[in-house]
Enzyme design. Sequence first.
Site, PDB file in Angstrom:
ATOM      1  N   PHE A   1      -0.571   0.700  -6.378  1.00 50.38           N
ATOM      2  CA  PHE A   1      -1.018  -0.425  -7.201  1.00 50.38           C
ATOM      3  C   PHE A   1      -1.257  -0.029  -8.656  1.00 50.38           C
ATOM      4  CE2 PHE A   1      -4.924   0.272  -4.329  1.00 50.38           C
ATOM      5  CZ  PHE A   1      -5.396   1.350  -5.063  1.00 50.38           C
TER       6      PHE A   1
ATOM      7  N   ASP B   1       0.870  -1.174   0.000  1.00 46.22           N
ATOM      8  CA  ASP B   1       0.000   0.000   0.000  1.00 46.22           C
ATOM      9  C   ASP B   1       0.905   1.223   0.000  1.00 46.22           C
ATOM     10  OD1 ASP B   1      -2.298   1.712   0.236  1.00 46.22           O
ATOM     11  OD2 ASP B   1      -3.343   0.088   1.284  1.00 46.22           O
TER      12      ASP B   1
ATOM     13  N   HIS C   1     -14.091  -1.205  -5.777  1.00 46.30           N
ATOM     14  CA  HIS C   1     -15.266  -0.327  -5.697  1.00 46.30           C
ATOM     15  C   HIS C   1     -14.896   1.134  -5.439  1.00 46.30           C
ATOM     16  CE1 HIS C   1     -16.293  -0.187  -1.094  1.00 46.30           C
ATOM     17  NE2 HIS C   1     -15.002  -0.110  -1.280  1.00 46.30           N
TER      18      HIS C   1
ATOM     19  N   GLY D   1       4.133   1.426  -1.877  1.00 44.65           N
ATOM     20  CA  GLY D   1       4.061   1.707  -3.306  1.00 44.65           C
ATOM     21  C   GLY D   1       2.621   1.864  -3.754  1.00 44.65           C
TER      22      GLY D   1
END
Length: 257
Positions: free
Chosen positions: A148, A120, A166, A146
């Site tokens: 995604f 994350d 979502h 980091g």
Amino acid sequence: LTALGRTLADPEAGVRERALLASREYVPAWQALAHAVATGATGFERAFGMSAWEHRQRHPEHNAWLNATMADDQRRAAGAIPAAYDFSACRRIVDVGGGEGALLAEILAAYPQPKAVLLDQPHVVAGAAARLAAAGVVHRCEVVGGSFFDPLPRDGDVYLLQHVLHNWSDERAGAILRRCREAIAPQGALLAIENVVPDDGAAGTHVAMLDLHMMVMLGGRERTRDEFAALLAGAGFALQRSLPATAAVQILVARPS
């Protein structure tokens, strides 16, 4: 204090942080609901002049409230994910956007074989080592700061996305999934843990409100199973099955196509 007051004052209950997020972030964003509906921009950006992610990076206390709220959600669903999906054959689990590692700690505690990577943003995973150490699994988990949207740790045989997709539009969610597809082992599995809107569109109040909340806060949305299948297919995955985890949450199991 009343019973609710005692809950708000309890640092372990997770309600105080949820109330702070609601008052400091959710209410101002929801006050811009009409703007979000009319323009497609988020209510949060209207209220704060930046995205929620940028705002929480600039205000560490808000990020801490979010991490505590997410950990509280995981406690409420304790054991549901490890019980619903068998991780016993896994070698390397990569939790993509996994916060401080609450879910990963639970899985590793239940299954002694796998090792794991938690990814994350750097300011999000800053408290992960303490949480993983408290669960007794820190020696089996690498913590990576980091994005995604950048290349991910490679060759995991399970990639986890818990309530990540979502948060994003189809375009941005697809970009996250393509990063997973680049990194995943050929026989690996992607687990997207999400609320799923019924195919007939008759979503309950919880899911309907969450759909609006995603629009107002982040520009994301809730999706049906078919919509998730199309999103996954566009990134090179085939949706194989869905497993109920809780009354509201399903595990969508996909593999490289």
